[in-house]
Design an enzyme around this catalytic site. Structure first.
Site, PDB file in Angstrom:
ATOM      1  N   CYS A 206      78.990  52.192  52.425  1.00 48.94           N
ATOM      2  CA  CYS A 206      78.788  52.170  50.974  1.00 48.94           C
ATOM      3  C   CYS A 206      77.371  51.690  50.644  1.00 48.94           C
ATOM      4  CB  CYS A 206      79.880  51.347  50.287  1.00 48.94           C
ATOM      5  SG  CYS A 206      79.966  51.633  48.512  1.00 48.94           S
TER       6      CYS A 206
ATOM      7  N   HIS B  74      84.620  54.474  52.148  1.00 46.40           N
ATOM      8  CA  HIS B  74      85.016  53.246  52.830  1.00 46.40           C
ATOM      9  C   HIS B  74      86.004  53.564  53.950  1.00 46.40           C
ATOM     10  CE1 HIS B  74      83.228  50.263  50.069  1.00 46.40           C
ATOM     11  NE2 HIS B  74      83.337  51.243  49.191  1.00 46.40           N
TER      12      HIS B  74
ATOM     13  N   GLU C   8      87.155  51.579  56.042  1.00 48.98           N
ATOM     14  CA  GLU C   8      88.090  50.445  56.150  1.00 48.98           C
ATOM     15  C   GLU C   8      89.219  50.536  55.134  1.00 48.98           C
ATOM     16  OE1 GLU C   8      85.202  50.353  54.667  1.00 48.98           O
ATOM     17  OE2 GLU C   8      85.171  48.932  52.999  1.00 48.98           O
TER      18      GLU C   8
END
Lengths: 212, 252
Positions: free
Chosen positions: A88, A191, A193
């Site tokens: 990001c 993202h 994650e």
């Protein structure tokens, strides 16, 4: 092997750390994962991850405030060509400059600039949610199908100067850079994650990656 | 194409999931971490925890729940309820929340919205708005979990917090919450068409068609629901399959 996740107070640090740990625990030869901002630790890293959420300039300032952090990053990533992944804003920082809330200098590791997403009036900004990603084949995108959904949250994007540095895009409705690559430097606007199993696959790919 | 998000919401009281019908009559429905794992594997696009713990002494249990959830669920997690200060936001993010929703504190101190957005980024700050109809195309907001009325016009308030840097509006209809008669699509479309940031529809969903209406009539970017998921009336997959059949883009 040591993987360093850079801690400069970024909001998504914990999520990134937990996702990398979850993936790493299933590897045959897991990395020693260290969350740190200490230059001596960074200089010993085999791989590095730079998370980031929030405004470009706030992230840059937070990094600059930590003595020797940027210099050690530059030595390991540019000097020693160790594998690097930005997430990001951690990816946007690789640009030469950002036009978010003014004009600010980035790391300048990948040519291009960070600009506001231009979309028709009925498109909400931030670009928030799951969107399809198309990409050029690369080992960092192994075991990912074209048009797979990843989780995005951003109002600005990295417009690379060279097409070759943009290896994945998403449409909103205009094309937006979803991932960048230059030699040993990788970055995702989305993202991983927070992108469930496909996000984990990106992390696996990065952990296995050995840039030549 | 950007997908419409389906967000199961868990009301958490002292570390346990409860269900709210018009914000009272709470029924225990399990362990939040276990429920979150199920939603995560079922294909929820995000998760939302609303902490309704009254006593600040019991708040610590929430941090543990957030931490454990973040270690097990790799989708965005929004946590709200009792968030009053920058320090509260910081602690939730530190424990693994991805976004923090602010309700009463933002009404009482509007500067908090700008401060929080500046410090953690707009994408981290969700402003939760509980709105009740007061007249034709007019809604006022309530605070303190829907207990306290205010004179503040909901639309004007949403426009203001959007301008101050909120990343999203979680818009709950007090009239519809717990009724299962559908979202207040008039409220949703009025707000959604007036601001640039995404609006999450909340309150009133009772069947699959209601989700479709929230998108097509309400203009919502995301749809939040609690009880219909918890009690197994519909699964996340049921909702997504139905939306896909109606040509609404969802992540399957």
């Amino acid at each position: 092997m040591k993987l360093v996740i850079i801690n400069y107070g970024s909001g998504n640090l914990h999520s990134v750390h937990k996702a990398f740990e979850a993936v790493n625990n299933n590897l045959e030869n897991p990395y020693d994962i260290v969350v740190t901002n200490t230059p001596s630790e960074i200089l010993n890293a085999d791989k590095l991850v730079l998370p980031g959420v929030g405004a470009f300039q706030d992230c840059k300032n937070s990094i600059n405030k930590i003595d020797g952090l940027f210099e050690s990053l530059e030595q390991v990533v540019i000097g020693e060509k160790k594998a690097f992944m930005g997430i990001c804003v951690g990816m946007q920082l690789l640009a030469e400059k950002s036009l978010e809330f003014g004009e600010f200098e980035g790391f300048g590791w990948i040519p291009g600039e960070v600009v506001k997403i231009e979309a028709p009036a009925d498109y909400k900004i931030p670009h928030m949610g799951w969107n399809e990603v198309t990409f050029h084949n690369h080992e960092l995108l192994n075991n990912i199908s074209q048009n797979t959904d990843f989780y995005f949250v951003h109002s600005y994007y990295f417009k690379t100067k060279k097409n070759e540095n943009c290896i994945a895009t998403t449409n909103y409705p205009n094309p937006i850079t979803a991932a960048v690559l230059k030699e040993n430097i990788f970055g995702t606007q989305f993202h991983p994650e927070k992108s469930h199993n496909n996000g984990k696959q990106i992390i696996i790919n990065f952990l296995k990656w050995e840039p030549s | 194409m950007l997908k419409k998000r389906i967000i199961p919401c868990l009301d958490v009281d002292r570390g346990r999931v409860v269900k709210g019908v018009n914000f009272v009559d709470l029924i225990d429905a399990g362990d939040p971490v276990e429920q979150a794992k199920i939603y995560n594997s079922e294909g929820a696009d995000e998760l939302c925890f609303l902490d309704i713990t009254a006593s600040s002494d019991d708040r610590e249990t929430l941090f543990e729940v957030v931490k454990k959830t973040a270690e097990n669920c790799f989708i965005p997690l929004t946590v709200g309820g009792g968030v009053r200060t920058i320090d509260d936001i910081s602690r939730l993010l530190h424990h693994g929340a991805d976004k923090v929703s602010i309700n009463t504190a933002a009404v009482e101190n509007i500067d908090l919205v700008a401060k929080a957005a500046k410090k953690y980024g707009s994408s981290t700050i969700v402003i939760a708005v509980d709105a009740k109809k007061t007249g034709n195309k007019s809604w006022n907001i309530f605070t303190h979990g829907g207990r306290n009325p205010t004179d503040i016009n909901a639309l004007e308030y949403c426009i203001e917090v959007a301008n101050l840097g909120a990343g999203e509006i979680l818009l709950t209809s007090m009239d519809r919450d717990g009724t299962k008669i559908g979202f207040d699509n008039e409220l949703l479309s009025t707000v959604s068409s007036s601001i640039d940031i995404p609006v999450i529809a909340s309150g009133g969903v009772g069947n699959l068609e209601h989700f479709v209406e929230g998108v097509l009539k309400g203009g919502a970017s995301a749809l939040l629901a609690a009880s219909i998921f918890h009690f197994g009336e519909y699964s996340i997959k049921d909702v997504k399959t139905y939306l896909a059949e109606q040509n609404i883009a969802v992540r399957i």
